[in-house]
Design a protein around this motif. Sequence first.
Motif, PDB file in Angstrom:
ATOM      1  N   CYS A  39      -8.513  14.636 -15.862  1.00  0.00           N
ATOM      2  CA  CYS A  39      -7.773  14.196 -16.226  1.00  0.00           C
ATOM      3  C   CYS A  39      -6.987  13.943 -16.793  1.00  0.00           C
ATOM      4  N   THR A  54     -12.792   8.400  -4.873  1.00  0.00           N
ATOM      5  CA  THR A  54     -13.231   7.549  -6.647  1.00  0.00           C
ATOM      6  C   THR A  54     -12.773   9.133  -7.416  1.00  0.00           C
ATOM      7  N   GLU A  67     -11.129   6.240 -16.607  1.00  0.00           N
ATOM      8  CA  GLU A  67     -10.567   5.851 -16.289  1.00  0.00           C
ATOM      9  C   GLU A  67     -10.189   5.885 -14.732  1.00  0.00           C
ATOM     10  N   TYR A 120      -8.761   7.490 -10.297  1.00  0.00           N
ATOM     11  CA  TYR A 120      -8.328   7.817  -9.734  1.00  0.00           C
ATOM     12  C   TYR A 120      -8.763   7.993  -8.801  1.00  0.00           C
ATOM     13  N   ASN A 136      -4.924  10.168  -6.611  1.00  0.00           N
ATOM     14  CA  ASN A 136      -3.588   9.936  -7.109  1.00  0.00           C
ATOM     15  C   ASN A 136      -3.847   9.603  -8.226  1.00  0.00           C
ATOM     16  N   MET A 137      -3.352  10.992  -8.818  1.00  0.00           N
ATOM     17  CA  MET A 137      -3.750  11.447 -10.515  1.00  0.00           C
ATOM     18  C   MET A 137      -2.293  10.780 -11.247  1.00  0.00           C
ATOM     19  N   PRO A 182      -2.488   5.443 -14.784  1.00  0.00           N
ATOM     20  CA  PRO A 182      -2.098   3.725 -14.312  1.00  0.00           C
ATOM     21  C   PRO A 182      -1.486   2.989 -14.126  1.00  0.00           C
ATOM     22  N   ARG A 192       1.449   4.178 -11.528  1.00  0.00           N
ATOM     23  CA  ARG A 192       0.493   3.884 -10.390  1.00  0.00           C
ATOM     24  C   ARG A 192       1.116   2.188  -9.675  1.00  0.00           C
TER      25      ARG A 192
END
Length: 64
Positions: free
Chosen positions: A11, A34, A42, A44, A52-53, A56, A59
């Motif tokens: 993360c 996911t 959270e 991703y 998509n790291m 939030p 993004r």
Amino acid sequence: MKESMMDILCCPMDKADLELEVDREDDDEIISGTLTCTECGEAYPIEEGVPNMLPPDMRDDVPA
């Protein structure tokens, strides 16, 4: 994304481990799914084989 990437991904918010949920797979490649942080919760997304790291809040600002 290859499932073996789980060994190196963490993360970006708190560096905790991620849990993988696969929605679509093609051979040994994860196409969509996911990654969810085991600490902060959270999520991703994995879209078209790419996780998509981004945090939030970043993004939503990235054009598709």
